[in-house]
Design a protein around this motif. Structure first.
Motif, PDB file in Angstrom:
ATOM      1  N   ASP A 135      55.124  66.026  72.044  1.00 10.94           N
ATOM      2  CA  ASP A 135      55.302  65.164  70.874  1.00 10.94           C
ATOM      3  C   ASP A 135      56.675  65.293  70.222  1.00 10.94           C
ATOM      4  O   ASP A 135      56.946  64.613  69.233  1.00 10.94           O
ATOM      5  CB  ASP A 135      54.217  65.478  69.831  1.00 10.94           C
ATOM      6  CG  ASP A 135      52.817  65.222  70.365  1.00 10.94           C
ATOM      7  OD1 ASP A 135      52.649  64.257  71.127  1.00 10.94           O
ATOM      8  OD2 ASP A 135      51.900  65.999  70.029  1.00 10.94           O
ATOM      9  N   VAL A 136      57.535  66.163  70.752  1.00  9.06           N
ATOM     10  CA  VAL A 136      58.876  66.315  70.184  1.00  9.06           C
ATOM     11  C   VAL A 136      59.915  66.061  71.279  1.00  9.06           C
ATOM     12  O   VAL A 136      59.697  66.411  72.438  1.00  9.06           O
ATOM     13  CB  VAL A 136      59.083  67.711  69.576  1.00  9.06           C
ATOM     14  CG1 VAL A 136      58.154  67.924  68.386  1.00  9.06           C
ATOM     15  CG2 VAL A 136      58.860  68.805  70.616  1.00  9.06           C
ATOM     16  N   PRO A 137      61.029  65.430  70.949  1.00  5.89           N
ATOM     17  CA  PRO A 137      62.039  65.117  71.958  1.00  5.89           C
ATOM     18  C   PRO A 137      62.602  66.351  72.654  1.00  5.89           C
ATOM     19  O   PRO A 137      62.876  66.336  73.842  1.00  5.89           O
ATOM     20  CB  PRO A 137      63.120  64.379  71.167  1.00  5.89           C
ATOM     21  CG  PRO A 137      62.408  63.835  69.976  1.00  5.89           C
ATOM     22  CD  PRO A 137      61.360  64.846  69.643  1.00  5.89           C
ATOM     23  N   SER A 138      62.802  67.443  71.919  1.00  4.71           N
ATOM     24  CA  SER A 138      63.274  68.689  72.508  1.00  4.71           C
ATOM     25  C   SER A 138      62.849  69.846  71.623  1.00  4.71           C
ATOM     26  O   SER A 138      62.598  69.672  70.422  1.00  4.71           O
ATOM     27  CB  SER A 138      64.795  68.679  72.681  1.00  4.71           C
ATOM     28  OG  SER A 138      65.443  68.613  71.431  1.00  4.71           O
ATOM     29  N   VAL A 139      62.761  71.029  72.211  1.00  7.54           N
ATOM     30  CA  VAL A 139      62.293  72.206  71.486  1.00  7.54           C
ATOM     31  C   VAL A 139      63.449  73.118  71.102  1.00  7.54           C
ATOM     32  O   VAL A 139      63.507  73.653  69.997  1.00  7.54           O
ATOM     33  CB  VAL A 139      61.261  72.981  72.342  1.00  7.54           C
ATOM     34  CG1 VAL A 139      60.837  74.281  71.651  1.00  7.54           C
ATOM     35  CG2 VAL A 139      60.053  72.105  72.626  1.00  7.54           C
ATOM     36  N   LEU A 157      69.253  70.297  76.482  1.00 10.13           N
ATOM     37  CA  LEU A 157      68.068  70.307  75.637  1.00 10.13           C
ATOM     38  C   LEU A 157      66.808  70.594  76.456  1.00 10.13           C
ATOM     39  O   LEU A 157      66.490  69.872  77.399  1.00 10.13           O
ATOM     40  CB  LEU A 157      67.933  68.962  74.922  1.00 10.13           C
ATOM     41  CG  LEU A 157      69.074  68.625  73.953  1.00 10.13           C
ATOM     42  CD1 LEU A 157      68.870  67.235  73.365  1.00 10.13           C
ATOM     43  CD2 LEU A 157      69.171  69.665  72.841  1.00 10.13           C
ATOM     44  N   ALA A 158      66.102  71.641  76.092  1.00  7.20           N
ATOM     45  CA  ALA A 158      64.862  72.022  76.773  1.00  7.20           C
ATOM     46  C   ALA A 158      63.686  71.321  76.098  1.00  7.20           C
ATOM     47  O   ALA A 158      63.627  71.251  74.867  1.00  7.20           O
ATOM     48  CB  ALA A 158      64.666  73.534  76.727  1.00  7.20           C
ATOM     49  N   ALA A 159      62.765  70.810  76.901  1.00  7.53           N
ATOM     50  CA  ALA A 159      61.656  70.032  76.345  1.00  7.53           C
ATOM     51  C   ALA A 159      60.496  70.010  77.321  1.00  7.53           C
ATOM     52  O   ALA A 159      60.615  70.434  78.478  1.00  7.53           O
ATOM     53  CB  ALA A 159      62.112  68.598  76.057  1.00  7.53           C
ATOM     54  N   LEU A 178      64.564  65.768  78.849  1.00  4.47           N
ATOM     55  CA  LEU A 178      63.666  65.080  79.775  1.00  4.47           C
ATOM     56  C   LEU A 178      62.408  64.584  79.081  1.00  4.47           C
ATOM     57  O   LEU A 178      61.470  64.122  79.739  1.00  4.47           O
ATOM     58  CB  LEU A 178      63.301  66.017  80.933  1.00  4.47           C
ATOM     59  CG  LEU A 178      64.446  66.319  81.902  1.00  4.47           C
ATOM     60  CD1 LEU A 178      64.040  67.386  82.900  1.00  4.47           C
ATOM     61  CD2 LEU A 178      64.908  65.061  82.615  1.00  4.47           C
ATOM     62  N   ASN A 179      62.387  64.660  77.758  1.00  2.16           N
ATOM     63  CA  ASN A 179      61.267  64.108  76.989  1.00  2.16           C
ATOM     64  C   ASN A 179      61.748  63.031  76.020  1.00  2.16           C
ATOM     65  O   ASN A 179      61.111  62.765  75.013  1.00  2.16           O
ATOM     66  CB  ASN A 179      60.540  65.221  76.223  1.00  2.16           C
ATOM     67  CG  ASN A 179      59.169  64.781  75.739  1.00  2.16           C
ATOM     68  OD1 ASN A 179      58.501  63.992  76.386  1.00  2.16           O
ATOM     69  ND2 ASN A 179      58.748  65.293  74.589  1.00  2.16           N
ATOM     70  N   GLU A 208      57.974  75.250  81.233  1.00  2.02           N
ATOM     71  CA  GLU A 208      57.497  75.677  79.913  1.00  2.02           C
ATOM     72  C   GLU A 208      56.270  74.847  79.534  1.00  2.02           C
ATOM     73  O   GLU A 208      56.365  73.867  78.794  1.00  2.02           O
ATOM     74  CB  GLU A 208      58.612  75.512  78.871  1.00  2.02           C
ATOM     75  CG  GLU A 208      59.856  76.347  79.139  1.00  2.02           C
ATOM     76  CD  GLU A 208      59.598  77.845  79.012  1.00  2.02           C
ATOM     77  OE1 GLU A 208      58.548  78.221  78.461  1.00  2.02           O
ATOM     78  OE2 GLU A 208      60.453  78.630  79.461  1.00  2.02           O
ATOM     79  N   PRO A 209      55.101  75.218  80.055  1.00  3.91           N
ATOM     80  CA  PRO A 209      53.898  74.403  79.820  1.00  3.91           C
ATOM     81  C   PRO A 209      53.429  74.362  78.369  1.00  3.91           C
ATOM     82  O   PRO A 209      52.630  73.505  78.008  1.00  3.91           O
ATOM     83  CB  PRO A 209      52.852  75.080  80.714  1.00  3.91           C
ATOM     84  CG  PRO A 209      53.343  76.478  80.905  1.00  3.91           C
ATOM     85  CD  PRO A 209      54.837  76.368  80.927  1.00  3.91           C
ATOM     86  N   THR A 210      53.925  75.273  77.537  1.00  5.75           N
ATOM     87  CA  THR A 210      53.483  75.283  76.138  1.00  5.75           C
ATOM     88  C   THR A 210      54.307  74.354  75.253  1.00  5.75           C
ATOM     89  O   THR A 210      53.955  74.140  74.089  1.00  5.75           O
ATOM     90  CB  THR A 210      53.553  76.701  75.554  1.00  5.75           C
ATOM     91  OG1 THR A 210      54.914  77.159  75.563  1.00  5.75           O
ATOM     92  CG2 THR A 210      52.690  77.663  76.372  1.00  5.75           C
ATOM     93  N   TYR A 211      55.386  73.790  75.783  1.00  2.48           N
ATOM     94  CA  TYR A 211      56.224  72.907  74.964  1.00  2.48           C
ATOM     95  C   TYR A 211      55.467  71.625  74.638  1.00  2.48           C
ATOM     96  O   TYR A 211      54.842  71.019  75.509  1.00  2.48           O
ATOM     97  CB  TYR A 211      57.517  72.567  75.691  1.00  2.48           C
ATOM     98  CG  TYR A 211      58.568  73.655  75.649  1.00  2.48           C
ATOM     99  CD1 TYR A 211      58.317  74.883  75.051  1.00  2.48           C
ATOM    100  CD2 TYR A 211      59.819  73.448  76.220  1.00  2.48           C
ATOM    101  CE1 TYR A 211      59.287  75.870  75.021  1.00  2.48           C
ATOM    102  CE2 TYR A 211      60.796  74.435  76.188  1.00  2.48           C
ATOM    103  CZ  TYR A 211      60.519  75.646  75.597  1.00  2.48           C
ATOM    104  OH  TYR A 211      61.485  76.616  75.557  1.00  2.48           O
TER     105      TYR A 211
END
Length: 219
Positions: A33-37, A81-83, A122-123, A27-30
């Motif tokens: 700057d945020v821990p998860s989307v 969690l996706a990030a 992973l963020n 997901e290259p647009t994530y």
């Protein structure tokens, strides 16, 4: 790799093989700057146009069956969690350059458990540092956290992603072998062995230690 090493076509000339993991963003647009989307469940529902589309994809891909055939029986956390994943890629490449590929593989395996089974992002810098500290005694959590905080290695990831795009790779897994052979999808080990056997049959392998991404990552 074990088959090729244990039974080379010419016993006195085993084929030298090394595996380099190259970054790819699902997901290259994530935002970094945020821990998860969102959760992975929400991501997939949106990606495949709702529950019906997602079910079609699951049946087509047969991921659970393929995982079972590979001996992976522990279920993934569907609500993991996706990030943005640049931070985790930076950490893996850092481990490879500082401590070698075996160390980076241990870290990579630990990060897979952390994300896919434990459901963690992973963020999350602190979480990634903890995983590094447990997986690699040579990279304490404090040192891993300092590296992530520094931003070091980000430009390398960006350059590597650009090269991946130039190669026409837009999904994973993909295997780039001998700098030019690209095998897409979750290839069976027999397919990969056949490609390497063809390389063996060519004869002497040039003693060139450079890789397609060596100029980017300096290994």
């Amino acid at each position: 790799m074990e088959t090729l090493r244990s039974a080379p076509l010419v016993p006195s000339r085993p084929l030298p093989i090394s595996v380099h993991r190259i970054p790819f963003l699902l997901e290259p647009t994530y935002s970094p700057d945020v821990p998860s989307v969102c959760t992975n469940r929400a991501r997939l529902l949106e990606k495949w146009g709702g529950a019906a589309g997602w079910e079609r994809q699951k049946r087509a891909h047969g991921l659970k069956q393929r995982a079972a055939s590979a001996g992976i029986e522990r279920p993934f956390d569907l609500d993991r969690l996706a990030a943005n994943t640049v931070a985790s890629h930076r950490l893996v490449q850092h481990a490879a350059k500082r401590f070698g590929w075996e160390a980076s593989e241990r870290l990579y395996d630990a990060l897979n458990v952390y994300h896919f089974h434990d459901g963690r992002s992973l963020n999350d810098g602190a979480g990634l540092a903890e995983v590094a500290g447990r997986a690699l005694p040579e990279l304490p959590a404090a040192a891993a956290a300092a590296f992530l905080e520094s931003g070091e290695g980000t430009e390398e990831i960006v350059r590597a992603l650009a090269r991946v795009s130039e190669l026409g790779i837009n999904s994973i897994p993909q295997f780039v072998i001998d700098g030019e052979i690209i095998i897409g999808g979750a290839a069976h080990h027999g397919q990969l062995e056949a490609v390497f056997r063809e390389i063996e049959e060519r004869g002497e392998v040039e003693k060139d230690t450079t890789t397609m991404f060596g100029d980017i990552f300096n290994y």
